[in-house]
Scaffold this motif. Structure first.
Motif, PDB file in Angstrom:
ATOM      1  N   ALA A 120       4.314   0.666   5.844  1.00 35.40           N
ATOM      2  CA  ALA A 120       3.332  -0.401   6.040  1.00 35.40           C
ATOM      3  C   ALA A 120       4.002  -1.713   6.434  1.00 35.40           C
ATOM      4  CB  ALA A 120       2.513  -0.589   4.763  1.00 35.40           C
ATOM      5  N   LEU A 121       5.038  -2.085   5.709  1.00 32.40           N
ATOM      6  CA  LEU A 121       5.710  -3.361   5.961  1.00 32.40           C
ATOM      7  C   LEU A 121       6.267  -3.439   7.381  1.00 32.40           C
ATOM      8  CD1 LEU A 121       6.324  -5.893   4.314  1.00 32.40           C
ATOM      9  CD2 LEU A 121       8.531  -4.891   3.701  1.00 32.40           C
ATOM     10  N   GLN A 122       6.796  -2.301   7.831  1.00 33.28           N
ATOM     11  CA  GLN A 122       7.348  -2.197   9.176  1.00 33.28           C
ATOM     12  C   GLN A 122       6.235  -2.371  10.216  1.00 33.28           C
ATOM     13  OE1 GLN A 122       9.059   1.705   9.435  1.00 33.28           O
ATOM     14  NE2 GLN A 122      10.072   1.266  11.371  1.00 33.28           N
ATOM     15  N   PHE A 123       5.142  -1.666  10.002  1.00 35.75           N
ATOM     16  CA  PHE A 123       4.017  -1.698  10.941  1.00 35.75           C
ATOM     17  C   PHE A 123       3.408  -3.097  11.019  1.00 35.75           C
ATOM     18  CE2 PHE A 123      -0.455  -1.053  12.095  1.00 35.75           C
ATOM     19  CZ  PHE A 123      -0.297  -0.321  13.259  1.00 35.75           C
ATOM     20  N   GLN A 124       3.449  -3.823   9.888  1.00 35.94           N
ATOM     21  CA  GLN A 124       2.830  -5.151   9.841  1.00 35.94           C
ATOM     22  C   GLN A 124       3.672  -6.237  10.507  1.00 35.94           C
ATOM     23  OE1 GLN A 124       2.231  -5.250   5.656  1.00 35.94           O
ATOM     24  NE2 GLN A 124       0.515  -3.809   5.784  1.00 35.94           N
ATOM     25  N   GLN A 125       4.917  -5.946  10.827  1.00 36.78           N
ATOM     26  CA  GLN A 125       5.735  -6.938  11.527  1.00 36.78           C
ATOM     27  C   GLN A 125       5.085  -7.275  12.865  1.00 36.78           C
ATOM     28  OE1 GLN A 125       8.881  -8.205  10.191  1.00 36.78           O
ATOM     29  NE2 GLN A 125       7.683  -7.289   8.547  1.00 36.78           N
ATOM     30  N   ALA A 126       5.000  -8.572  13.163  1.00 41.12           N
ATOM     31  CA  ALA A 126       4.339  -8.989  14.398  1.00 41.12           C
ATOM     32  C   ALA A 126       4.995  -8.339  15.614  1.00 41.12           C
ATOM     33  CB  ALA A 126       4.378 -10.512  14.517  1.00 41.12           C
ATOM     34  N   GLU A 152      -2.764   6.385   5.536  1.00 36.17           N
ATOM     35  CA  GLU A 152      -4.111   5.818   5.477  1.00 36.17           C
ATOM     36  C   GLU A 152      -4.092   4.403   4.923  1.00 36.17           C
ATOM     37  OE1 GLU A 152      -7.358   8.810   4.181  1.00 36.17           O
ATOM     38  OE2 GLU A 152      -5.458   9.690   3.601  1.00 36.17           O
ATOM     39  N   SER A 153      -3.262   4.147   3.911  1.00 37.36           N
ATOM     40  CA  SER A 153      -3.264   2.826   3.275  1.00 37.36           C
ATOM     41  C   SER A 153      -2.804   1.753   4.259  1.00 37.36           C
ATOM     42  CB  SER A 153      -2.375   2.825   2.029  1.00 37.36           C
ATOM     43  OG  SER A 153      -1.090   3.287   2.359  1.00 37.36           O
ATOM     44  N   LEU A 154      -1.905   2.141   5.150  1.00 32.92           N
ATOM     45  CA  LEU A 154      -1.394   1.220   6.164  1.00 32.92           C
ATOM     46  C   LEU A 154      -2.478   0.841   7.177  1.00 32.92           C
ATOM     47  CD1 LEU A 154       1.912   2.048   8.036  1.00 32.92           C
ATOM     48  CD2 LEU A 154      -0.162   1.778   9.322  1.00 32.92           C
ATOM     49  N   LEU A 155      -3.490   1.699   7.295  1.00 36.30           N
ATOM     50  CA  LEU A 155      -4.485   1.522   8.358  1.00 36.30           C
ATOM     51  C   LEU A 155      -5.747   0.802   7.898  1.00 36.30           C
ATOM     52  CD1 LEU A 155      -4.088   5.019  10.003  1.00 36.30           C
ATOM     53  CD2 LEU A 155      -3.351   2.830  10.927  1.00 36.30           C
ATOM     54  N   GLN A 156      -5.712   0.186   6.719  1.00 32.89           N
ATOM     55  CA  GLN A 156      -6.930  -0.411   6.160  1.00 32.89           C
ATOM     56  C   GLN A 156      -7.157  -1.854   6.617  1.00 32.89           C
ATOM     57  OE1 GLN A 156      -8.678   1.248   3.039  1.00 32.89           O
ATOM     58  NE2 GLN A 156      -7.880   3.034   4.079  1.00 32.89           N
ATOM     59  N   ASP A 157      -6.504  -2.267   7.655  1.00 30.10           N
ATOM     60  CA  ASP A 157      -6.433  -3.705   7.929  1.00 30.10           C
ATOM     61  C   ASP A 157      -7.483  -4.359   8.835  1.00 30.10           C
ATOM     62  OD1 ASP A 157      -2.964  -4.734   7.712  1.00 30.10           O
ATOM     63  OD2 ASP A 157      -4.654  -4.968   6.367  1.00 30.10           O
ATOM     64  N   GLY A 158      -8.197  -3.570   9.630  1.00 32.18           N
ATOM     65  CA  GLY A 158      -9.172  -4.209  10.508  1.00 32.18           C
ATOM     66  C   GLY A 158      -8.706  -4.348  11.946  1.00 32.18           C
TER      67      GLY A 158
END
Ligand code: C2E
Ligand code: MG
Ligand code: MG
Ligand code: MG
Length: 291
Positions: A120-126, A152-158
């Motif tokens: 998740a942290l990796q995916f969230q990097q701009a 799935e938890s990584l994909l809950q962001d909108g």
């Protein structure tokens, strides 16, 4: 007086907690050294087509041996790396290494899609999407030969998440949901994502086909995948009965010890050349099926 169990627990709790933290800091330090000293490596687990028995992909799985801690499982070190933020550097190494490997194979005439786990942290990097684009370009790899495994938890962001997925998908990169069924994704949200496949979590496969609720869940996931026009792969397949069940209900692919654990590159290549049924007299599961 005798201490009650509860008092014992209270007495030891703070000390154990501090010990845990010390252990985690030590592990984090060892990981940072390990990355600099090239102690991490990637193993590749075959992904097998349930109908043809062919190896159609490879999941890159991290392996780490520390001189003092010995071989440490990713189930232990990934959470520590996620907590400290080191997963960003480590995940970037994994991405580059896996893309390099797929490019090596491609140059030798082997089109082998490689799946990479993303935190998740990796995916969230701009800059994540740009990192992927740069890495593919640097190694001259087609996006179609890279799959990213997201949870799935990584994909809950909108909308932010949807935008990133759209950009990756436009590069041809395949998107999969790992450990599917263990999270809480809404189906209407899933439907809006440019996904390619679902990976059924090992926890639902373990007791197949005897466990009726697991069997029902796996059937439902396979049907869901059909409806959404996604391919579906089951992880953790260890025996022929499980494989047969999955094939019968229309699952597309499997991964698991029945075919092979994650293998180092020479062993993986060996497996491509010599399928198990050709390697000796020992009775091996038949992977090539003629229907
Ligand atoms: P995962 O992505 O769900 O990977 C599947 C895990 O199940 C792997 O464990 C694999 O070795 C194991 N496995 C595969 N087939 C079987 C089987 O038939 N039976 C059993 N009992 N196990 C099987 P591993 O390699 O220990 O990795 C554990 C988890 O650590 C992975 O779960 C993934 O979440 C994480 N991980 C591993 N490598 C990476 C990485 O490069 N980056 C990130 N972010 N996470 C990683
Ligand atoms: Mg995975
Ligand atoms: Mg998985
Ligand atoms: Mg899993």
């Amino acid at each position: 007086a005798k201490l009650s169990g509860r008092e014992c627990y209270r007495l030891h709790q703070p000390e154990d907690g501090a010990g845990d933290r010390r252990h985690q800091m030590r592990m984090d330090h060892a990981m940072r050294q390990g990355l600099a000293q090239q102690r991490f490596r990637l193993h590749y687990q075959p992904q097998v087509d349930l109908v043809s028995g062919r190896i159609v992909g490879a999941e890159a799985l991290l392996r780490w041996r520390d001189p003092e801690l010995g071989e440490v499982s990713p189930a232990q070190f990934i959470p520590v790396a996620e907590a400290s933020g080191f997963i960003i550097a480590l995940g970037d190494w994994v991405l580059r290494q896996a893309v390099w490997q797929a490019a090596q194979w491609q140059q030798r005439g082997l089109q082998m899609p490689v799946s990479v786990n993303v935190s998740a942290l990796q995916f969230q990097q701009a800059e994540f999407v740009q990192r992927v684009a740069d890495t593919l370009a640097e190694h001259g790899l087609a996006g179609e030969l890279l799959e990213l495994e997201l949870t799935e938890s990584l994909l809950q962001d909108g909308d932010e998440t949807l935008g990133r997925l759209a950009q990756l998908s436009a590069m041809g990169v395949r998107l999969a949901i790992d450990d599917f069924g263990t999270g809480y994704s809404s189906l209407s949200y899933l439907k809006r994502m440019p996904l390619r496949r679902l990976k059924i979590d090992r926890s639902f496969v373990r007791a197949l086909p005897q466990d009726e609720s697991d069997a029902a869940i796996v059937r439902a996931i396979v049907q869901l995948a059909r409806t959404m026009e996604l391919t579906v792969i089951a992880e953790g397949v260890e025996n022929e009965v499980q494989r047969r069940f999955l094939q019968d209900i229309g699952c597309d692919e499997f991964q698991g010890f029945l075919c092979a654990p994650a293998l180092d590159v020479p062993s993986f290549e060996q497996r491509l050349v010599n399928p198990p049924e050709a390697t000796g007299p020992a009775p091996r599961p038949r992977l090539t099926l003629v229907r």
